[in-house]
Design a protein around this motif. Structure first.
Motif, PDB file in Angstrom:
ATOM      1  N   THR A  52       0.812  -1.214   0.000  1.00 33.56           N
ATOM      2  CA  THR A  52       0.000   0.000   0.000  1.00 33.56           C
ATOM      3  C   THR A  52       0.848   1.267   0.000  1.00 33.56           C
ATOM      4  N   SER A  53       2.139   1.159   0.358  1.00 35.21           N
ATOM      5  CA  SER A  53       3.002   2.345   0.331  1.00 35.21           C
ATOM      6  C   SER A  53       3.274   2.817  -1.094  1.00 35.21           C
ATOM      7  N   GLN A  54       2.995   1.981  -2.092  1.00 35.83           N
ATOM      8  CA  GLN A  54       3.230   2.350  -3.485  1.00 35.83           C
ATOM      9  C   GLN A  54       2.286   3.444  -3.978  1.00 35.83           C
ATOM     10  N   PHE A  55       1.091   3.501  -3.379  1.00 34.13           N
ATOM     11  CA  PHE A  55       0.011   4.283  -3.974  1.00 34.13           C
ATOM     12  C   PHE A  55      -0.035   5.677  -3.350  1.00 34.13           C
ATOM     13  N   THR A  56       0.774   6.558  -3.887  1.00 32.12           N
ATOM     14  CA  THR A  56       0.892   7.917  -3.355  1.00 32.12           C
ATOM     15  C   THR A  56       0.207   8.951  -4.240  1.00 32.12           C
ATOM     16  N   ARG A  57      -0.211   8.571  -5.421  1.00 30.97           N
ATOM     17  CA  ARG A  57      -0.867   9.492  -6.349  1.00 30.97           C
ATOM     18  C   ARG A  57      -2.084   8.788  -6.933  1.00 30.97           C
ATOM     19  N   LEU A  58      -3.230   8.954  -6.275  1.00 26.43           N
ATOM     20  CA  LEU A  58      -4.444   8.257  -6.697  1.00 26.43           C
ATOM     21  C   LEU A  58      -5.491   9.201  -7.286  1.00 26.43           C
ATOM     22  N   GLU A  59      -5.140  10.480  -7.441  1.00 28.17           N
ATOM     23  CA  GLU A  59      -6.116  11.437  -7.941  1.00 28.17           C
ATOM     24  C   GLU A  59      -6.582  11.110  -9.357  1.00 28.17           C
ATOM     25  N   PHE A  60      -5.768  10.374 -10.110  1.00 31.10           N
ATOM     26  CA  PHE A  60      -6.160  10.027 -11.479  1.00 31.10           C
ATOM     27  C   PHE A  60      -7.454   9.221 -11.516  1.00 31.10           C
ATOM     28  N   LEU A  61      -7.772   8.546 -10.397  1.00 30.27           N
ATOM     29  CA  LEU A  61      -9.007   7.757 -10.356  1.00 30.27           C
ATOM     30  C   LEU A  61     -10.254   8.631 -10.403  1.00 30.27           C
ATOM     31  N   ASP A  62     -10.105   9.919 -10.070  1.00 34.03           N
ATOM     32  CA  ASP A  62     -11.255  10.823 -10.156  1.00 34.03           C
ATOM     33  C   ASP A  62     -11.829  10.843 -11.568  1.00 34.03           C
ATOM     34  N   ASN A  63     -10.945  10.767 -12.576  1.00 35.59           N
ATOM     35  CA  ASN A  63     -11.401  10.794 -13.964  1.00 35.59           C
ATOM     36  C   ASN A  63     -12.152   9.532 -14.356  1.00 35.59           C
ATOM     37  N   TYR A  64     -12.063   8.497 -13.506  1.00 38.63           N
ATOM     38  CA  TYR A  64     -12.749   7.234 -13.777  1.00 38.63           C
ATOM     39  C   TYR A  64     -13.871   6.978 -12.772  1.00 38.63           C
ATOM     40  N   ASP A  65     -14.258   8.056 -12.049  1.00 36.88           N
ATOM     41  CA  ASP A  65     -15.372   7.964 -11.109  1.00 36.88           C
ATOM     42  C   ASP A  65     -15.118   6.877 -10.062  1.00 36.88           C
ATOM     43  N   ALA A  66     -13.888   6.861  -9.511  1.00 41.81           N
ATOM     44  CA  ALA A  66     -13.490   5.770  -8.627  1.00 41.81           C
ATOM     45  C   ALA A  66     -12.595   6.256  -7.498  1.00 41.81           C
ATOM     46  N   ARG A  67     -12.524   5.447  -6.431  1.00 37.47           N
ATOM     47  CA  ARG A  67     -11.604   5.658  -5.308  1.00 37.47           C
ATOM     48  C   ARG A  67     -10.915   4.335  -4.995  1.00 37.47           C
ATOM     49  N   PHE A  68      -9.767   4.444  -4.276  1.00 40.08           N
ATOM     50  CA  PHE A  68      -9.031   3.273  -3.801  1.00 40.08           C
ATOM     51  C   PHE A  68      -8.645   3.568  -2.355  1.00 40.08           C
ATOM     52  N   VAL A  69      -9.116   2.726  -1.407  1.00 42.40           N
ATOM     53  CA  VAL A  69      -8.882   2.966   0.014  1.00 42.40           C
ATOM     54  C   VAL A  69      -8.403   1.684   0.685  1.00 42.40           C
ATOM     55  N   VAL A  70      -7.852   1.857   1.894  1.00 43.36           N
ATOM     56  CA  VAL A  70      -7.439   0.733   2.736  1.00 43.36           C
ATOM     57  C   VAL A  70      -8.521   0.470   3.781  1.00 43.36           C
ATOM     58  N   VAL A  71      -8.834  -0.798   3.999  1.00 49.36           N
ATOM     59  CA  VAL A  71      -9.720  -1.215   5.080  1.00 49.36           C
ATOM     60  C   VAL A  71      -8.964  -2.236   5.922  1.00 49.36           C
ATOM     61  N   THR A  72      -9.125  -2.155   7.226  1.00 47.84           N
ATOM     62  CA  THR A  72      -8.503  -3.142   8.100  1.00 47.84           C
ATOM     63  C   THR A  72      -9.480  -3.538   9.186  1.00 47.84           C
TER      64      THR A  72
END
Length: 238
Positions: free
Chosen positions: A105-125
């Motif tokens: 999960t440390s790889q994903f530091t720039r996720l704003e591009f998902l906004d253009n695809y109507d999506a989010r990426f989050v961590v759940v524990t």
């Protein structure tokens, strides 16, 4: 596990050298490999097309816990239609959580591009949100974290307390959430850029299970991975 500049062999003593050849022979060998690479790309396109045609399962109205308190699963989307979740392995009260999950999960530091695809990426524990948020800060993770500690959500999406990690994808229609896809184990590698880069190298991952020529460097599986303290040392406290 230690990190830093690796010991480099003296010139002319490097183990595991591929055979040397002329440029034309190298080009022919590369072209032969490229045919397989292109076939794999077309197969991945076909798999993605099949994934887009999967049926979906209606989910209950779960409540998770976020940084600001309880939040409905439908609201975790924050107005988007699509959601990817990574369920981070967790042991309550443990100083260092799963190194593989922490590194992944440390790889994903720039996720704003998902906004253009109507999506989010989050961590759940499955851990308590207070512990989860403190750990997120400790290791410098920049994703948004949620806890399913007070919900059966983790168990229902194949990541129960005390169990493994997993990736799930959801689609929202109004306040109704549907589960569309799931994977775990090595199925998560397709989300990772680290393995893609390492697999390009002549020695690959250098792990015992790999099919490599005689003389290639080998070491125990996972031993080259960054562990949680390594991640914290590199990125934590920001």
């Amino acid at each position: 596990m230690t990190t830093g500049t690796p010991n480099r062999p003296m010139p002319g003593t490097t183990p595991g050298l591929p055979p040397e050849t002329d440029a034309q022979t190298w080009r022919e060998a590369l072209d032969d490999l490229r045919r397989r690479e292109k076939a794999a790309t077309r197969e991945l396109d076909a798999i993605a097309a099949q994934r887009r045609r999967l049926p979906m399962v209606r989910m209950p109205d779960y409540t998770l816990i976020g940084a600001e308190g309880p939040v409905r699963l439908a609201d975790v989307f924050k107005g988007r239609a699509q959601l990817i979740t990574y369920h981070h392995m967790w042991t309550d009260g443990q100083e260092w959580q799963c190194g593989g999950c922490t590194g992944f999960t440390s790889q994903f530091t720039r996720l704003e591009f998902l906004d253009n695809y109507d999506a989010r990426f989050v961590v759940v524990t499955n851990g308590p949100i207070e512990e989860a948020l403190a750990y997120k800060e400790k290791v410098g993770n920049t994703m948004e974290w949620y806890s399913s500690a007070q919900s059966p959500f983790g168990a229902d999406v194949d990541a129960p307390p005390g169990g493994g990690f997993g990736v799930n994808v959801f689609l929202r229609d109004g306040d109704t959430v549907f589960r569309t896809w799931h994977t775990n184990g090595r199925g998560t590698e397709q989300l990772s850029h680290t393995f893609a880069l390492i697999d390009l190298l002549p020695w690959g991952r250098q792990e015992e299970w790999q099919d490599s020529p005689d003389g290639w460097p080998k070491r125990p599986t996972y031993s080259g991975w960054l562990d949680s303290p390594d991640i914290a040392r590199m990125y934590g406290g920001r």
